[in-house]
Design a protein around this motif. Structure first.
Motif, PDB file in Angstrom:
ATOM      1  N   VAL A 320     -66.348  14.131 -55.294  1.00  0.00           N
ATOM      2  CA  VAL A 320     -65.782  12.929 -54.689  1.00  0.00           C
ATOM      3  C   VAL A 320     -65.730  11.833 -55.750  1.00  0.00           C
ATOM      4  CG1 VAL A 320     -66.610  13.479 -52.366  1.00  0.00           C
ATOM      5  CG2 VAL A 320     -68.038  12.104 -53.897  1.00  0.00           C
ATOM      6  N   ALA A 321     -65.051  10.748 -55.423  1.00  0.00           N
ATOM      7  CA  ALA A 321     -64.982   9.607 -56.341  1.00  0.00           C
ATOM      8  C   ALA A 321     -65.073   8.321 -55.531  1.00  0.00           C
ATOM      9  CB  ALA A 321     -63.685   9.637 -57.138  1.00  0.00           C
ATOM     10  N   ALA A 334     -75.905   8.575 -49.615  1.00  0.00           N
ATOM     11  CA  ALA A 334     -75.174   9.626 -48.896  1.00  0.00           C
ATOM     12  C   ALA A 334     -74.843  10.811 -49.790  1.00  0.00           C
ATOM     13  CB  ALA A 334     -73.886   9.050 -48.304  1.00  0.00           C
ATOM     14  N   LEU A 335     -74.964  10.643 -51.104  1.00  0.00           N
ATOM     15  CA  LEU A 335     -74.632  11.726 -52.034  1.00  0.00           C
ATOM     16  C   LEU A 335     -75.709  12.793 -52.119  1.00  0.00           C
ATOM     17  CD1 LEU A 335     -73.161   9.579 -54.944  1.00  0.00           C
ATOM     18  CD2 LEU A 335     -71.874  11.184 -53.519  1.00  0.00           C
ATOM     19  N   ARG A 363     -70.022  18.167 -45.644  1.00  0.00           N
ATOM     20  CA  ARG A 363     -70.396  17.031 -46.482  1.00  0.00           C
ATOM     21  C   ARG A 363     -69.151  16.309 -47.019  1.00  0.00           C
ATOM     22  NH1 ARG A 363     -74.936  15.331 -49.179  1.00  0.00           N
ATOM     23  NH2 ARG A 363     -75.938  16.236 -47.346  1.00  0.00           N
ATOM     24  N   LEU A 364     -68.106  17.036 -47.344  1.00  0.00           N
ATOM     25  CA  LEU A 364     -66.890  16.394 -47.829  1.00  0.00           C
ATOM     26  C   LEU A 364     -66.328  15.461 -46.761  1.00  0.00           C
ATOM     27  CD1 LEU A 364     -65.007  16.405 -50.348  1.00  0.00           C
ATOM     28  CD2 LEU A 364     -63.560  18.019 -49.092  1.00  0.00           C
ATOM     29  N   ASP A 369     -65.798   9.813 -44.715  1.00  0.00           N
ATOM     30  CA  ASP A 369     -66.088   8.780 -43.721  1.00  0.00           C
ATOM     31  C   ASP A 369     -66.896   7.631 -44.331  1.00  0.00           C
ATOM     32  OD1 ASP A 369     -64.784  10.290 -41.819  1.00  0.00           O
ATOM     33  OD2 ASP A 369     -66.615  11.183 -40.995  1.00  0.00           O
ATOM     34  N   ALA A 370     -67.686   7.943 -45.366  1.00  0.00           N
ATOM     35  CA  ALA A 370     -68.502   6.918 -46.027  1.00  0.00           C
ATOM     36  C   ALA A 370     -67.711   6.074 -47.006  1.00  0.00           C
ATOM     37  CB  ALA A 370     -69.677   7.583 -46.752  1.00  0.00           C
TER      38      ALA A 370
END
Length: 489
Positions: A320-321, A334-335, A363-364, A369-370
């Motif tokens: 993710v980025a 959250a990571l 998780r993706l 959502d985060a």
């Protein structure tokens, strides 16, 4: 997806005013003074001459900016344990502005640090192994292929090289003479970080298997040999077991060449003609066997894209980025994943390891959502920006605000035609800069959007040393950026 703050961290490796090697710098050192007063550099067609050491901030040498003090934390290879991720979240909340910025070298930055918070920050970093050597903390600049050992490409894990090189750097007194900008690049053979302009680059070759699975899921795979080069010089081949020591030797040879040149060079590319690094002689003196080798023909690999990556051992990693390279402390927490490890990429992304397939998919979604970028077709994908106003006194514009949808930067029209309002997956990265220094800009091919003193922006397509400025009429900035991004040339 939440919109990013307009008062972000400094994301590049900028020219920042010189300060003492202490936790609290001199208050008089300000962004607006650094070029005119402290950074006396004479550029000619032949060389670069510097009359002082570099002034890059660190975890102990804080820089005073318009939004408070700034700390830059070197994270070799961008690798963090879950405990260290939590420590950075606490540091952002307790001492900074609640955010963590990611630099173009996979390092981390805290902004908005209070005048009396430096000692507390340093103590927190010490207790979580983020500050293994106070004397060496600014020279631990090591980028590494973020997917090495995870996706079956390249020649296996780089963790042994990474750990050994970091330990060697911290064990030597002379390495403190290296500039805070001097960069080591460890590439697993795919060619992703070889394009990042390393001063010393190791490129893995000929992976072998040792019949076991390591903690990083690499199934015991290891490089057999390595190509080593300084700057853009022709490479030499060394045994994989000698690679970290060869990289250290190359750095020592650079310091010798810089001292002989007398120009105060901070990086290999700044050495004047006739003072190149004699790597072959240095390796011979160090007792490291080396032989000339042809330059690799593999084209540079693109940056990892958001999504899910499958490993040969059956595990999965999530990529993710953060929007414009900045995360909140909540997003950072959250990571944390089942693998107990997070990797920060030099393209301002995160790799979270250790999932099964269903867990990776879940998780993706959660990270999307985060507020993270989880789709390579996102309008934010490949978009970066420097600090800009109001955090940087040098900036001519609030570039992060100007890049927001609806303000002309990332409006729906700011996408290549035919992509439904989203950039092509292979679109060129675009970087918004508040001034001509372009701190933290990408390497390779990219679209340069730079603020000017008259309140507008220039748009330039860049490829290495080649550039083409694209004129546009009022109201056409977004469309011009979209056309420039297109697909990779």
């Amino acid at each position: 997806m939440p919109l990013p703050s307009t008062t972000p961290p400094n994301q590049g490796e900028p020219h920042i005013g010189d300060t003492p090697g202490a936790v609290t710098p001199e208050p008089a050192v300000r962004d607006g003074m650094r070029d005119a007063v402290r950074d006396v550099i004479r550029d000619t067609a032949q060389d670069v001459v510097r009359d002082r050491g570099d002034a890059c901030p660190g975890a102990l040498r804080l820089h005073t900016a318009d939004d408070g003090k700034l700390a830059r934390l070197r994270l070799p290879g961008g690798i963090l344990t879950d405990r260290q991720v939590e420590a950075l979240a606490v540091a952002a909340e307790r001492y900074g502005d609640g955010h963590l910025g990611i630099t173009s070298r996979g390092n981390a930055e805290l902004r908005g640090i209070g005048d009396h918070c430096g000692n507390g920050l340093a103590e927190l970093l010490r207790h979580t192994a983020l500050l293994p050597s106070e004397r060496h903390e600014r020279i631990r600049n090591i980028v590494a292929s973020p997917l090495a050992g995870l996706d079956g490409r390249g020649h296996g894990s780089l963790l042994p090289w990474l750990r050994e090189l970091d330990a060697l750097l911290c064990a030597q007194d002379w390495t403190t003479a290296l500039s805070g900008r001097f960069l080591f690049a460890l590439d697993d053979g795919r060619g992703d970080v070889t394009a990042l302009g390393g001063d010393v680059t190791l490129l893995a070759q000929g992976g072998t298997r040792e019949g076991r699975t390591d903690q990083d899921g690499s199934a015991g795979r290891r490089p057999a040999t390595a190509l080593i080069r300084t700057g853009e010089a022709a490479p030499l081949r060394v045994a994989a077991s000698d690679a970290p020591r060869a990289a250290l030797t190359a750095a020592h040879a650079f310091l010798a060449a810089a001292a002989d040149a007398g120009t105060g060079a901070w990086r290999v590319r700044e050495l004047p003609p006739g003072h190149e690094v004699d790597l072959a002689a240095a390796l011979a003196r160090a007792g490291i066997p080396a032989e000339p080798a042809p330059a690799p023909r593999t084209p540079p690999a693109p940056a990892p894209r958001p999504g899910i990556v499958a490993s040969p051992d059956g595990t999965y990693a999530v990529l993710v980025a953060p929007v414009l390279g900045r995360v909140t402390s909540t997003q950072l927490r959250a990571l944390a994943g089942p693998g107990g490890e997070i990797r920060i990429t030099p393209w301002r992304g995160f790799v979270v390891t250790g999932f099964d397939e269903r867990g990776a998919q879940r998780r993706l979604r959660e990270l999307g959502d985060a507020g993270f970028i989880t789709d390579p077709g996102s309008a934010w994908s490949g978009v970066g920006a420097c600090t800009g106003r109001p955090g940087c006194a040098k900036a001519l514009a609030d570039v992060r605000r100007d890049a927001l949808p609806g303000t002309g930067g990332l409006a729906g029209t700011a996408a290549p035609p035919g992509t439904g309002g989203l950039p092509a997956i292979d679109a060129l990265p675009v970087y918004w800069s508040g001034c001509a220094r372009r701190c933290g800009h990408p390497h390779g091919d990219w679209v340069d959007v730079t603020a000017t003193a008259d309140g507008s922006y220039t748009v330039t397509a860049r490829s290495g040393t080649a550039e083409q400025q694209l004129p546009y009429a009022e109201g056409e900035l977004a469309d011009t950026i979209a056309r420039a991004r297109g697909g990779r040339r």
